[in-house]
Write a protein that holds these residues in place. Structure first.
Motif, PDB file in Angstrom:
ATOM      1  N   LEU A  22       0.830  -1.210   0.000  1.00  0.00           N
ATOM      2  CA  LEU A  22       0.000   0.000   0.000  1.00  0.00           C
ATOM      3  C   LEU A  22       0.863   1.258   0.000  1.00  0.00           C
ATOM      4  O   LEU A  22       0.531   2.249  -0.667  1.00  0.00           O
ATOM      5  CB  LEU A  22      -0.926  -0.017   1.215  1.00  0.00           C
ATOM      6  CG  LEU A  22      -2.045  -1.067   1.159  1.00  0.00           C
ATOM      7  CD1 LEU A  22      -2.660  -1.274   2.532  1.00  0.00           C
ATOM      8  CD2 LEU A  22      -3.113  -0.638   0.154  1.00  0.00           C
ATOM      9  N   ALA A  23       1.974   1.225   0.738  1.00  0.00           N
ATOM     10  CA  ALA A  23       2.882   2.373   0.744  1.00  0.00           C
ATOM     11  C   ALA A  23       3.458   2.597  -0.645  1.00  0.00           C
ATOM     12  O   ALA A  23       3.565   3.744  -1.119  1.00  0.00           O
ATOM     13  CB  ALA A  23       4.001   2.157   1.761  1.00  0.00           C
ATOM     14  N   ALA A  24       3.815   1.517  -1.321  1.00  0.00           N
ATOM     15  CA  ALA A  24       4.354   1.630  -2.674  1.00  0.00           C
ATOM     16  C   ALA A  24       3.319   2.184  -3.645  1.00  0.00           C
ATOM     17  O   ALA A  24       3.669   2.834  -4.646  1.00  0.00           O
ATOM     18  CB  ALA A  24       4.851   0.271  -3.151  1.00  0.00           C
ATOM     19  N   ALA A  25       2.038   1.933  -3.340  1.00  0.00           N
ATOM     20  CA  ALA A  25       0.958   2.452  -4.191  1.00  0.00           C
ATOM     21  C   ALA A  25       0.582   3.887  -3.845  1.00  0.00           C
ATOM     22  O   ALA A  25      -0.311   4.458  -4.468  1.00  0.00           O
ATOM     23  CB  ALA A  25      -0.270   1.549  -4.071  1.00  0.00           C
ATOM     24  N   GLY A  26       1.232   4.447  -2.817  1.00  0.00           N
ATOM     25  CA  GLY A  26       1.004   5.855  -2.483  1.00  0.00           C
ATOM     26  C   GLY A  26       0.032   6.097  -1.351  1.00  0.00           C
ATOM     27  O   GLY A  26      -0.336   7.247  -1.096  1.00  0.00           O
ATOM     28  N   ALA A  27      -0.398   5.043  -0.651  1.00  0.00           N
ATOM     29  CA  ALA A  27      -1.336   5.236   0.455  1.00  0.00           C
ATOM     30  C   ALA A  27      -0.602   5.828   1.655  1.00  0.00           C
ATOM     31  O   ALA A  27       0.538   5.462   1.940  1.00  0.00           O
ATOM     32  CB  ALA A  27      -1.977   3.907   0.848  1.00  0.00           C
ATOM     33  N   ASP A  28      -1.275   6.728   2.379  1.00  0.00           N
ATOM     34  CA  ASP A  28      -0.652   7.248   3.598  1.00  0.00           C
ATOM     35  C   ASP A  28      -0.826   6.210   4.705  1.00  0.00           C
ATOM     36  O   ASP A  28      -1.648   5.291   4.601  1.00  0.00           O
ATOM     37  CB  ASP A  28      -1.268   8.593   4.002  1.00  0.00           C
ATOM     38  CG  ASP A  28      -2.756   8.501   4.317  1.00  0.00           C
ATOM     39  OD1 ASP A  28      -3.141   7.712   5.204  1.00  0.00           O
ATOM     40  OD2 ASP A  28      -3.545   9.211   3.672  1.00  0.00           O
ATOM     41  N   PRO A  29      -0.036   6.289   5.791  1.00  0.00           N
ATOM     42  CA  PRO A  29      -0.054   5.249   6.833  1.00  0.00           C
ATOM     43  C   PRO A  29      -1.435   4.989   7.423  1.00  0.00           C
ATOM     44  O   PRO A  29      -1.802   3.835   7.661  1.00  0.00           O
ATOM     45  CB  PRO A  29       0.919   5.800   7.881  1.00  0.00           C
ATOM     46  CG  PRO A  29       1.861   6.655   7.099  1.00  0.00           C
ATOM     47  CD  PRO A  29       1.031   7.286   6.026  1.00  0.00           C
ATOM     48  N   GLU A  30      -2.205   6.023   7.678  1.00  0.00           N
ATOM     49  CA  GLU A  30      -3.530   5.823   8.282  1.00  0.00           C
ATOM     50  C   GLU A  30      -4.450   5.074   7.325  1.00  0.00           C
ATOM     51  O   GLU A  30      -5.173   4.149   7.729  1.00  0.00           O
ATOM     52  CB  GLU A  30      -4.135   7.172   8.657  1.00  0.00           C
ATOM     53  CG  GLU A  30      -5.481   7.046   9.364  1.00  0.00           C
ATOM     54  CD  GLU A  30      -6.049   8.391   9.794  1.00  0.00           C
ATOM     55  OE1 GLU A  30      -7.205   8.422  10.259  1.00  0.00           O
ATOM     56  OE2 GLU A  30      -5.330   9.417   9.670  1.00  0.00           O
TER      57      GLU A  30
ATOM     58  N   ALA B  11      -3.506   3.100   4.941  1.00  0.00           N
ATOM     59  CA  ALA B  11      -2.987   1.735   4.809  1.00  0.00           C
ATOM     60  C   ALA B  11      -3.443   0.862   5.980  1.00  0.00           C
ATOM     61  O   ALA B  11      -3.845  -0.291   5.788  1.00  0.00           O
ATOM     62  CB  ALA B  11      -1.467   1.768   4.725  1.00  0.00           C
ATOM     63  N   GLU B  12      -3.386   1.398   7.189  1.00  0.00           N
ATOM     64  CA  GLU B  12      -3.807   0.634   8.361  1.00  0.00           C
ATOM     65  C   GLU B  12      -5.289   0.278   8.287  1.00  0.00           C
ATOM     66  O   GLU B  12      -5.688  -0.837   8.662  1.00  0.00           O
ATOM     67  CB  GLU B  12      -3.513   1.430   9.632  1.00  0.00           C
ATOM     68  CG  GLU B  12      -2.023   1.520   9.972  1.00  0.00           C
ATOM     69  CD  GLU B  12      -1.759   2.349  11.203  1.00  0.00           C
ATOM     70  OE1 GLU B  12      -2.745   2.825  11.815  1.00  0.00           O
ATOM     71  OE2 GLU B  12      -0.580   2.526  11.564  1.00  0.00           O
ATOM     72  N   GLU B  13      -6.108   1.201   7.815  1.00  0.00           N
ATOM     73  CA  GLU B  13      -7.536   0.933   7.675  1.00  0.00           C
ATOM     74  C   GLU B  13      -7.784  -0.176   6.652  1.00  0.00           C
ATOM     75  O   GLU B  13      -8.636  -1.054   6.850  1.00  0.00           O
ATOM     76  CB  GLU B  13      -8.275   2.208   7.260  1.00  0.00           C
ATOM     77  CG  GLU B  13      -8.310   3.279   8.350  1.00  0.00           C
ATOM     78  CD  GLU B  13      -8.953   4.568   7.862  1.00  0.00           C
ATOM     79  OE1 GLU B  13      -9.255   4.658   6.652  1.00  0.00           O
ATOM     80  OE2 GLU B  13      -9.152   5.480   8.692  1.00  0.00           O
ATOM     81  N   THR B  14      -7.031  -0.142   5.560  1.00  0.00           N
ATOM     82  CA  THR B  14      -7.185  -1.161   4.526  1.00  0.00           C
ATOM     83  C   THR B  14      -6.750  -2.526   5.037  1.00  0.00           C
ATOM     84  O   THR B  14      -7.421  -3.543   4.799  1.00  0.00           O
ATOM     85  CB  THR B  14      -6.360  -0.785   3.280  1.00  0.00           C
ATOM     86  OG1 THR B  14      -6.795   0.488   2.801  1.00  0.00           O
ATOM     87  CG2 THR B  14      -6.529  -1.820   2.179  1.00  0.00           C
ATOM     88  N   VAL B  15      -5.641  -2.568   5.758  1.00  0.00           N
ATOM     89  CA  VAL B  15      -5.159  -3.829   6.324  1.00  0.00           C
ATOM     90  C   VAL B  15      -6.185  -4.391   7.310  1.00  0.00           C
ATOM     91  O   VAL B  15      -6.439  -5.604   7.341  1.00  0.00           O
ATOM     92  CB  VAL B  15      -3.798  -3.634   7.010  1.00  0.00           C
ATOM     93  CG1 VAL B  15      -3.395  -4.879   7.797  1.00  0.00           C
ATOM     94  CG2 VAL B  15      -2.725  -3.308   5.977  1.00  0.00           C
ATOM     95  N   ALA B  16      -6.801  -3.525   8.098  1.00  0.00           N
ATOM     96  CA  ALA B  16      -7.803  -3.970   9.066  1.00  0.00           C
ATOM     97  C   ALA B  16      -9.004  -4.618   8.373  1.00  0.00           C
ATOM     98  O   ALA B  16      -9.674  -5.486   8.952  1.00  0.00           O
ATOM     99  CB  ALA B  16      -8.266  -2.794   9.924  1.00  0.00           C
ATOM    100  N   LEU B  17      -9.272  -4.215   7.138  1.00  0.00           N
ATOM    101  CA  LEU B  17     -10.363  -4.808   6.373  1.00  0.00           C
ATOM    102  C   LEU B  17      -9.949  -6.123   5.715  1.00  0.00           C
ATOM    103  O   LEU B  17     -10.727  -7.076   5.661  1.00  0.00           O
ATOM    104  CB  LEU B  17     -10.838  -3.825   5.294  1.00  0.00           C
ATOM    105  CG  LEU B  17     -11.584  -2.581   5.778  1.00  0.00           C
ATOM    106  CD1 LEU B  17     -11.832  -1.636   4.607  1.00  0.00           C
ATOM    107  CD2 LEU B  17     -12.905  -2.956   6.429  1.00  0.00           C
ATOM    108  N   LEU B  18      -8.721  -6.172   5.201  1.00  0.00           N
ATOM    109  CA  LEU B  18      -8.275  -7.317   4.411  1.00  0.00           C
ATOM    110  C   LEU B  18      -7.757  -8.480   5.259  1.00  0.00           C
ATOM    111  O   LEU B  18      -8.006  -9.646   4.949  1.00  0.00           O
ATOM    112  CB  LEU B  18      -7.181  -6.892   3.433  1.00  0.00           C
ATOM    113  CG  LEU B  18      -7.574  -5.906   2.336  1.00  0.00           C
ATOM    114  CD1 LEU B  18      -6.341  -5.515   1.520  1.00  0.00           C
ATOM    115  CD2 LEU B  18      -8.640  -6.496   1.433  1.00  0.00           C
ATOM    116  N   LEU B  19      -7.029  -8.172   6.319  1.00  0.00           N
ATOM    117  CA  LEU B  19      -6.316  -9.213   7.056  1.00  0.00           C
ATOM    118  C   LEU B  19      -7.235 -10.265   7.679  1.00  0.00           C
ATOM    119  O   LEU B  19      -6.930 -11.467   7.592  1.00  0.00           O
ATOM    120  CB  LEU B  19      -5.426  -8.576   8.123  1.00  0.00           C
ATOM    121  CG  LEU B  19      -4.499  -9.539   8.867  1.00  0.00           C
ATOM    122  CD1 LEU B  19      -3.510 -10.195   7.902  1.00  0.00           C
ATOM    123  CD2 LEU B  19      -3.744  -8.803   9.982  1.00  0.00           C
TER     124      LEU B  19
END
Length: 243
Positions: free
Chosen positions: A154-162, A164-172
């Motif tokens: 997500l960082a490589a795709a340009g997402a900011d840390p917050e 990215a964390e929200e997306t991980v919380a959905l996917l993981l």
């Protein structure tokens, strides 16, 4: 737990479909069968239920949870792909008179779990799969590795840390639920459910533990979307109706 759209005619056979939402855009088998309106359908999605926090830790307990939740005994249990082991266990727990239809079956092994873990890591855009090529790590370590890979991708795709964390919380949770489900299926002592019919759009080898007749029904290819699925669905419907 999910329930598929019910057909309106009560005399239609009651069928329980054990299936799950794909990680891609392909529709679940339940949705394809619902379009034919030949059966009264109930469905269970073990991966979604586990991701939602269903408190079980092995396949027989998961099967018992579903059997105990049924309002009526199905006449047939249908399992798709990696869900065929759970479908067979549900049919066995329901009793000898309930047959099982295994559609495009994949009987999960430890190698399959390993491959899926590596695939999830690669899809996340992480740095690599060196660790996943070794013995499968425990669940906590898998969560750590997947989190790191997702965050890096997500960082490589340009997402900011917050974000990215929200997306991980959905996917993981769903990724871990998928791996849990596969691992339990691989660890489960395989048994042939009574009167099991196999329907597949590609050749299927007879498992070493299989007991009883082996006569897979060949189906037309299952497309990547619902378009053009009629031949495949008709073959599955015919196999269910014949039970």
């Amino acid at each position: 737990m999910n329930e598929a759209p019910r057909s309106t005619a009560s005399e239609r056979p009651l069928v329980l479909v054990v299936d799950f939402l794909r990680f891609d855009s392909r529709p679940p088998l339940t949705r394809l069968l619902a379009g034919g309106n030949r059966f009264e359908l109930n469905s269970v999605d073990p991966v979604s239920d586990l991701a939602g926090g269903l408190p079980v830790h092995d396949l027989p307990t998961l099967a018992a949870q579903y059997v105990g939740s049924l309002a009526a005994r199905p006449q047939v249990v249908v399992g798709f792909c990696n869900a065929v082991t759970l479908a067979g266990e549900i049919a066995l727990q329901l009793g000898a008179e309930v047959p099982c239809v295994a559609v495009n079956p994949t009987w999960t092994t430890a190698d399959v779990v390993q491959q899926e873990f590596a695939t999830l890591r690669k899809a996340a855009g992480g740095s690599g799969s060196a660790e996943s090529a070794k013995a499968l790590p425990d669940r906590q370590r898998m969560a750590e590795l997947l989190t790191a890979d997702l965050m890096a991708g997500l960082a490589a795709a340009g997402a900011d840390p917050e974000e990215a964390e929200e997306t991980v919380a959905l996917l993981l949770p769903r990724q871990l639920a998928w791996l849990d489900f596969l691992r339990w299926s691989a660890e489960h002592e395989q048994r042939t459910a009574q009167a099991t019919t196999v329907v597949s759009d590609e050749p299927v080898d007879r498992p070493a533990w299989w007991r009883g007749p082996w006569a897979p029904i060949e189906a037309p290819p299952m497309p990547a979307d619902a378009t053009g699925c009629s031949g495949f669905v008709e073959q599955v419907e015919t196999a269910i109706a014949a039970c």
